[in-house]
Design a protein around this motif. Structure first.
Motif, PDB file in Angstrom:
ATOM      1  N   GLY A   1       4.991  12.876   9.850  1.00 34.31           N
ATOM      2  CA  GLY A   1       6.319  13.409   9.565  1.00 34.31           C
ATOM      3  C   GLY A   1       7.335  12.466   9.540  1.00 34.31           C
ATOM      4  O   GLY A   1       6.919  11.308   9.088  1.00 34.31           O
ATOM      5  N   TRP A   2       8.631  13.061   9.645  1.00 32.65           N
ATOM      6  CA  TRP A   2       9.690  12.186   9.353  1.00 32.65           C
ATOM      7  C   TRP A   2      11.064  12.532  10.159  1.00 32.65           C
ATOM      8  O   TRP A   2      10.944  13.648  10.594  1.00 32.65           O
ATOM      9  N   GLY A   3      11.496  11.356  10.878  1.00 26.04           N
ATOM     10  CA  GLY A   3      12.880  11.782  11.307  1.00 26.04           C
ATOM     11  C   GLY A   3      14.083  11.485  10.663  1.00 26.04           C
ATOM     12  O   GLY A   3      13.983  10.690   9.391  1.00 26.04           O
TER      13      GLY A   3
ATOM     14  N   LEU B   1       0.824  -1.289   0.016  1.00 25.20           N
ATOM     15  CA  LEU B   1      -0.030   0.050   0.111  1.00 25.20           C
ATOM     16  C   LEU B   1       0.918   1.331   0.046  1.00 25.20           C
ATOM     17  O   LEU B   1       0.497   2.265  -0.733  1.00 25.20           O
ATOM     18  N   HIS B   2       1.868   1.345   0.838  1.00 27.78           N
ATOM     19  CA  HIS B   2       2.712   2.269   0.888  1.00 27.78           C
ATOM     20  C   HIS B   2       3.495   2.731  -0.457  1.00 27.78           C
ATOM     21  O   HIS B   2       3.437   3.909  -0.877  1.00 27.78           O
ATOM     22  N   HIS B   3       3.966   1.867  -1.114  1.00 27.42           N
ATOM     23  CA  HIS B   3       4.805   2.055  -2.418  1.00 27.42           C
ATOM     24  C   HIS B   3       3.632   2.126  -3.368  1.00 27.42           C
ATOM     25  O   HIS B   3       3.665   3.211  -4.009  1.00 27.42           O
TER      26      HIS B   3
ATOM     27  N   GLU C   1       1.328   7.374   9.816  1.00 26.33           N
ATOM     28  CA  GLU C   1       0.650   6.303  10.270  1.00 26.33           C
ATOM     29  C   GLU C   1       0.555   5.339   9.039  1.00 26.33           C
ATOM     30  O   GLU C   1       0.440   4.013   9.249  1.00 26.33           O
ATOM     31  N   HIS C   2       0.672   5.607   7.782  1.00 27.91           N
ATOM     32  CA  HIS C   2       0.167   4.770   6.773  1.00 27.91           C
ATOM     33  C   HIS C   2       1.663   3.721   6.818  1.00 27.91           C
ATOM     34  O   HIS C   2       1.882   2.753   6.083  1.00 27.91           O
ATOM     35  N   ALA C   3       2.788   4.240   7.413  1.00 28.88           N
ATOM     36  CA  ALA C   3       3.934   3.530   7.416  1.00 28.88           C
ATOM     37  C   ALA C   3       3.892   2.137   8.280  1.00 28.88           C
ATOM     38  O   ALA C   3       4.931   1.497   8.249  1.00 28.88           O
TER      39      ALA C   3
ATOM     40  N   ILE D   1      13.359   8.082   8.276  1.00 27.22           N
ATOM     41  CA  ILE D   1      12.411   6.963   8.988  1.00 27.22           C
ATOM     42  C   ILE D   1      10.927   7.796   8.833  1.00 27.22           C
ATOM     43  O   ILE D   1      10.402   8.891   9.375  1.00 27.22           O
ATOM     44  N   ASP D   2       9.997   7.144   7.969  1.00 27.98           N
ATOM     45  CA  ASP D   2       8.829   7.738   7.857  1.00 27.98           C
ATOM     46  C   ASP D   2       7.822   7.381   8.862  1.00 27.98           C
ATOM     47  O   ASP D   2       7.629   6.142   9.290  1.00 27.98           O
ATOM     48  N   VAL D   3       7.257   8.309   9.660  1.00 36.24           N
ATOM     49  CA  VAL D   3       6.524   8.023  10.612  1.00 36.24           C
ATOM     50  C   VAL D   3       4.884   8.480  10.333  1.00 36.24           C
ATOM     51  O   VAL D   3       4.223   8.879  11.611  1.00 36.24           O
TER      52      VAL D   3
ATOM     53  N   ASN E   1      11.023  12.053  -0.433  1.00 35.59           N
ATOM     54  CA  ASN E   1      11.349  11.343   1.171  1.00 35.59           C
ATOM     55  C   ASN E   1      11.079   9.955   0.627  1.00 35.59           C
ATOM     56  O   ASN E   1      11.933   9.069   1.327  1.00 35.59           O
ATOM     57  N   HIS E   2       9.955   9.506  -0.181  1.00 38.14           N
ATOM     58  CA  HIS E   2       9.874   7.989  -0.214  1.00 38.14           C
ATOM     59  C   HIS E   2      10.912   7.272  -0.993  1.00 38.14           C
ATOM     60  O   HIS E   2      11.285   6.213  -0.948  1.00 38.14           O
ATOM     61  N   THR E   3      11.221   8.151  -2.152  1.00 40.42           N
ATOM     62  CA  THR E   3      12.473   7.639  -2.863  1.00 40.42           C
ATOM     63  C   THR E   3      13.644   7.402  -2.387  1.00 40.42           C
ATOM     64  O   THR E   3      14.264   6.380  -2.491  1.00 40.42           O
TER      65      THR E   3
END
Ligand SMILES: [Fe+2]
Length: 241
Positions: free
Chosen positions: A155-157, A58-60, A195-197, A191-193, A106-108
């Motif tokens: 967001g992201w760390g 789902l995420h990708h 909720e979908h992650a 690190i994707d935080v 970010n996702h790439t």
């Protein structure tokens, strides 16, 4: 009389030139290369048990794909506004550009940061830099985990590289704000935080997801992220103090 005729001819030429230029700009905009969803180098189920296949799929194929599609749509609108000199529309499109462009960037990075053969600790100059800037690998992990878990909402760390000081930094970004575009730091590990992650597997327990993700971090990839910069500069003499 002839000068008026000449002037009208000149105006006609200018109008035709402007129309031709506008058409060319539209053609350039239309032929601009579209962004595409990058393939993963591993299967959706390859990161189990740490991140399950349903989340990855789902995420990708849904979430990241939506950022890519919306980025292309936004850029198209932006090009049209640019061609028309429509500054109001250009300004109005900025949030969508940041959100979808950030989501794509970010996702790439994120997919390549992960690997079924990940985990463990980095080697070489990255490890030396981590020890120099955080005291130890464990301390860096703890600091990055705490900052990432503490992100309010989505967001992201990040572990990033600050070019000016030559040091590694931990940062957190809200929403899809891209690290470099927002802070100037060069992204090494994200690190994707959202909720979908993690929610389908970890529900509301974000700290468990962040703890687990270290098992699938590809340090080989993290070392190679800032390909033309970090590798070149991290080997310079360590900053004093
Ligand atoms: Fe995500």
């Amino acid at each position: 009389m002839s000068s008026i005729v000449n002037m009208l001819c000149r105006v006609g030429q200018i109008r035709r030139c402007a129309a031709s230029l506008s058409q060319t700009l539209n053609q350039v905009a239309a032929s601009r290369q579209k962004h595409t969803l990058p393939d993963l180098t591993y299967d959706y189920g390859a990161l189990e048990p740490h991140i399950n296949a349903e989340i990855m799929q789902l995420h990708h194929s849904k979430h990241h794909a939506t950022y890519v599609n919306n980025l292309n749509v936004t850029e198209e609108k932006y090009q049209e506004a640019l061609a028309k000199g429509d500054v109001t529309t250009q300004v109005a499109l900025q949030p969508a550009l940041k959100f979808n462009g950030g989501g794509h960037i970010n996702h790439t990075i994120f997919w390549t940061n992960l690997s079924p053969n990940g985990g463990g600790e980095p080697q070489g100059e990255l490890m030396e830099a981590i020890k120099r800037d955080f005291g130890s690998f464990q301390k860096m992990k703890e600091k990055m985990s705490a900052a990432t878990v503490a992100v309010q909402g989505s967001g992201w760390g990040w572990l990033g590289y600050e070019k000016e000081s030559g040091r590694l930094r931990i940062a957190a970004c809200a929403n899809q704000d891209p690290l470099q575009g927002s802070t100037g730091l060069i992204p090494l590990l994200g690190i994707d935080v959202w909720e979908h992650a993690y929610y389908l597997q970890y529900k509301n327990v974000r700290p468990d997801y962040v703890k687990a993700i270290w098992n699938v971090i590809s340090w080989e990839n993290v070392c190679s992220q800032p390909q033309d910069l970090f590798n070149a500069q991290i080997g310079l003499p360590l900053p004093q103090g």
